[in-house]
Design an enzyme around this catalytic site. Structure first.
Site, PDB file in Angstrom:
ATOM      1  N   GLU A   1      -2.409  -8.873   4.546  1.00  0.00           N
ATOM      2  CA  GLU A   1      -2.511  -9.208   5.977  1.00  0.00           C
ATOM      3  C   GLU A   1      -3.948  -9.261   6.467  1.00  0.00           C
ATOM      4  OE1 GLU A   1      -1.325  -6.467   4.640  1.00  0.00           O
ATOM      5  OE2 GLU A   1      -1.876  -4.654   5.768  1.00  0.00           O
TER       6      GLU A   1
ATOM      7  N   HIS B   1      -3.942  -5.290   0.653  1.00  0.00           N
ATOM      8  CA  HIS B   1      -3.433  -5.684   1.971  1.00  0.00           C
ATOM      9  C   HIS B   1      -3.501  -7.198   2.162  1.00  0.00           C
ATOM     10  CE1 HIS B   1      -2.984  -1.647   3.762  1.00  0.00           C
ATOM     11  NE2 HIS B   1      -3.911  -1.328   2.887  1.00  0.00           N
TER      12      HIS B   1
ATOM     13  N   CYS C   1       0.823  -1.217   0.000  1.00  0.00           N
ATOM     14  CA  CYS C   1       0.000   0.000   0.000  1.00  0.00           C
ATOM     15  C   CYS C   1       0.864   1.277   0.000  1.00  0.00           C
ATOM     16  CB  CYS C   1      -0.983  -0.027   1.168  1.00  0.00           C
ATOM     17  SG  CYS C   1      -2.316   1.204   0.984  1.00  0.00           S
TER      18      CYS C   1
END
Lengths: 511, 511
Positions: free
Chosen positions: B170, B168, B80
């Site tokens: 995660e 993302h 990002c």
């Protein structure tokens, strides 16, 4: 026009008012009286219903009605306590049941060819709520229905138009309850079903005209359903002789004063709007005790209203939006008067010094009937569907002392909540809703900053009469969005809670 | 045993800790450092990940890391903000996107034969959260994936092991995020996956033995997961040289002191229970300010603990249950230190005058890892599943001043709520739950009596780390029953509310 009417003798049951309303839904007029205050004009009633009771017929607190002018002289339906009373004191026997019988049951036996059960079939669901049970029927008792657990669920007395039922036909869960009341009242007792909203309007207008004549009448409008319907009824009866006063006490909802005033003017009512916000706020400075706040608001209202009424000349009458539940005399467990729960803003009205005669056109009807009458009168359904809003307004929704800033905060919060309910189509599913500003600060985080701001409580309840109320299971997504909107948009608030208490033991309002 | 490790450079993203946890779920050890505090022993890390950020690379607040010892020298994954940083300052271009791109998207293009995307197919769902977008790739950038809306969703730098992704990996909503991290860390960077709970226990026990030797260690047990796991680890390492002290501050849950003490003794820990309830309550008399209450509780704890520690001879070490999130240095929007939200009960520990050296066996691991380590150590799953409970206990859940009577009321309320959650199978779905006693009285009705009693707020949140938290959508029937039980069974309470505020902007605890 004279209507047939039913007398309901109240033994203190939470369901007594429901009996009256079910009867009225059949377009038959009914009145509630305490069991120990039977009207002297008993002959004007064509049938009598005995209600249930929290008391036991076996105890020292058993309630004893004087039935000599009623029993066997006119049709009588005894419900629950009534049925047990007739059994226990007329040759039968009532005993405690091993468990409290509470909830749904089904009729497993119905005696054939009984008019009382016409159009009701075996298996019909009924609602039970009792801890005593009828072991043996009274003298001349004839069993007419049973459930699996309750053998003596219904009986009649041979040779009389006396019927008795252990279950509660007035509760919605008794699916054929209305049919049963109709069988008793229309088929057995011969009452006419001609008491309708239209007839009510016609007769009330005539009665007002006869009572008031050409006198001037003053009425305090609150923006609520009751005072609005009362005003429209009076306006229909006496036209420009009705003078309405709408006071802004500074504790109304956001923009409510302006929008409601405009609506009234559109309805052709002769209304004077009086903005007395500052006077009320001044009277409230530093007051924290709820009763003191109520009194300050009530006194300020009287002063403002009195000032305005004095500006009118030759006013003889004060009209009020009092409705039937405000005037029903209630029965307590001991048969004495019941404790006052809260000082009510309607009953009692304004003080003597105003020297006006009282006219209360809605005194005989329930809230749902007020709405039906309003619809008959052509009042905007949105106005008729407005939630009840307490007289002291936001003044008792701001816990602790009241300031202009707190009113502003609560108006913003309330507007987000109420508008949200409308947008999500939830408003009409709710009986009453609002927000409370709590005198409680809590920690929060906004960006990288620590906040220490106020908490607001949202309240939304379902109810049929305001006497009992359940908190509403509002959708998670709605509560989530509303809570976020409030915290993000209303400066001074960083936490929102939702009231999950039912009435009783809590109340709808907090103060 | 030496483990391969990953350096995560934090640019202030709310997801940075999630990156570290996802990496660790692959059994690879990871550490978080602020973007501007790159460790001098950079060679001890085998790969580097750049986090996202609330900042824009285009603004004055753009955060600039010093990457000269990292970029092109070891494998690097830029997420990002990281991906935008590499583009914007290395020959590409970043511009505001017309709308904030937030939420789910799907990979519509994946470059063929890229190890980075091995086992990940076209259509794979990814999570976007950005308002800037990469218009042109940096020098030597090669596009390796797109979504419908985001052309440059992933790229690599030709000739380097440098990868950059706009989404993302995660976040759970990126369904192949873990696979992608594994591709980068294992297949591209060659890290070994040998960091497991078992290896953690083995190595930590060895490290404690080496550090502490035959010294005595004292540990304050709280009944919570962290101090318990720390105690069991230490017990495994040094046996009877560990002295545990469990203080009853009078602000624990109902019966908690007795039941937890019994549980500890059953686990073979050498624990002394000290009931100092009165000392704490005395120190709290009349205090209303939350920070003053916290300090009084903290100081009393130090005094009691100090008294007890002095009764032991030759103690050299103080053990604490500090965990990794307590010690990660955070990054604020300006790159400076972030504001303290609340005085924390763990970090900082006890004052200097105790003169003990500190041992913190859980300092490197997250809460979920503490639980896994606890499971490996054979600790009762029920104890490991206990909700977090703040150090000052009910002291900060009683708003305003604290009295023994208020503690009693809140203990009863809390017990009904928490036991209810367990009975209804809801306890393990909740991260943290409890009740707050508000300094607010409201009106209620019990029987025929008017009541004017206290209001309690229930709080239950879902969270993965306590940093952000959503209030839990508990079932209506559960809340209804719990509210009724509380009001009917706990004398002094007549109203229950449920906290519907998320963190941020509210917090989990109220004080």
């Amino acid at each position: 026009m004279q209507h047939d009417k039913v007398l309901i003798l109240d033994f203190g049951s939470q369901y007594t008012q429901l009996i009256a309303r079910r009867v009225r839904e059949l377009n038959i007029y009914s009145e509630i009286k305490p069991f120990n205050k039977i009207p002297t004009d008993i002959d004007s009633y064509k049938a009598v219903i005995l209600s249930g009771s929290p008391n036991s017929v076996r105890g020292d607190n058993a309630l004893h009605p004087e039935l000599e002018n009623i029993r066997a002289k006119k049709p009588m339906l005894a419900v629950c306590y009534g049925a047990q009373y007739l059994a226990h004191f007329s040759g039968g026997e009532v005993a405690p049941s091993s468990t409290r019988e509470y909830g749904r049951a089904n009729l497993s036996f119905i005696k054939e060819n009984e008019v009382f059960f016409e159009n009701i079939s075996k298996g019909s669901q009924v609602w039970m709520s009792h801890s005593d049970t009828i072991k043996t029927l009274p003298t001349n008792g004839v069993l007419i229905a049973s459930t699996t657990d309750v053998a003596n669920a219904a009986y009649k007395i041979e040779g009389e138009d006396t019927y008795a039922i252990q279950f509660h036909p007035e509760v919605y869960h008794s699916t054929d309850g209305k049919q049963l009341l109709e069988n008793f009242l229309v088929k057995i007792s011969g009452l006419k079903q001609d008491w309708t909203p239209d007839s009510f309007v016609e007769e009330t207008v005539a009665a007002i005209q006869e009572k008031v004549g050409n006198d001037k009448v003053v009425l305090g409008l609150s923006g609520g359903v009751d005072s609005t319907v009362a005003a429209v009824l009076l306006n229909k009866a006496i036209g420009e002789n009705l003078y309405c006063i709408f006071v802004n006490n500074g504790l109304l909802r956001k923009n409510e004063f302006e929008s409601v005033l405009k609506q009234y003017e559109g309805m052709g009512l002769n209304v004077k709007g009086v903005d007395a916000s500052e006077r009320f706020l001044k009277a409230l400075v530093g007051l924290e005790d709820p009763e003191k706040k109520r009194k300050a608001i009530g006194n300020s209202f009287i002063e403002v209203f009195d000032d305005e009424a004095h500006k009118l000349t030759d006013v003889k009458w004060l009209a009020q939006g009092t409705i039937y539940p405000d005037v029903i005399e209630s029965v307590s467990a001991t048969g004495g008067p019941s404790a006052t729960i809260k000082s009510h803003h309607n009953v009692g009205g304004l003080p003597d010094f105003m020297k006006l005669k009282i006219v209360e056109p809605l005194r005989a009807i329930f809230k749902d009937e007020v709405r039906r009458v309003g619809a008959t009168l052509g009042i905007d359904p949105e106005l008729l569907g407005r939630h009840p809003f307490p007289g002291p307004g936001l003044g008792i929704r701001i816990l602790g002392d009241i300031t202009a800033e707190k009113v502003r905060i609560l108006q913003e919060v309330d507007a987000i909540f109420i508008n949200g309910l409308k947008e999500w189509g939830l408003y009409d599913k709710v009986w009453q809703a609002g927000a409370m500003l709590l005198p409680v600060n809590s920690v929060g985080v906004m960006g990288d900053e620590r906040t220490y701001e106020k908490c607001v409580a949202l309240r939304a309840v379902e109810s049929t009469d305001g006497m009992t109320a359940d908190w509403v299971n509002l959708p998670y997504e709605f509560l989530q969005k509303t809570s976020n909107d409030i915290i993000n948009k209303v400066k001074g608030v960083n936490r929102v809670v939702y009231d999950i208490s039912s009435k009783p033991p809590a109340t709808i309002e907090w103060e």
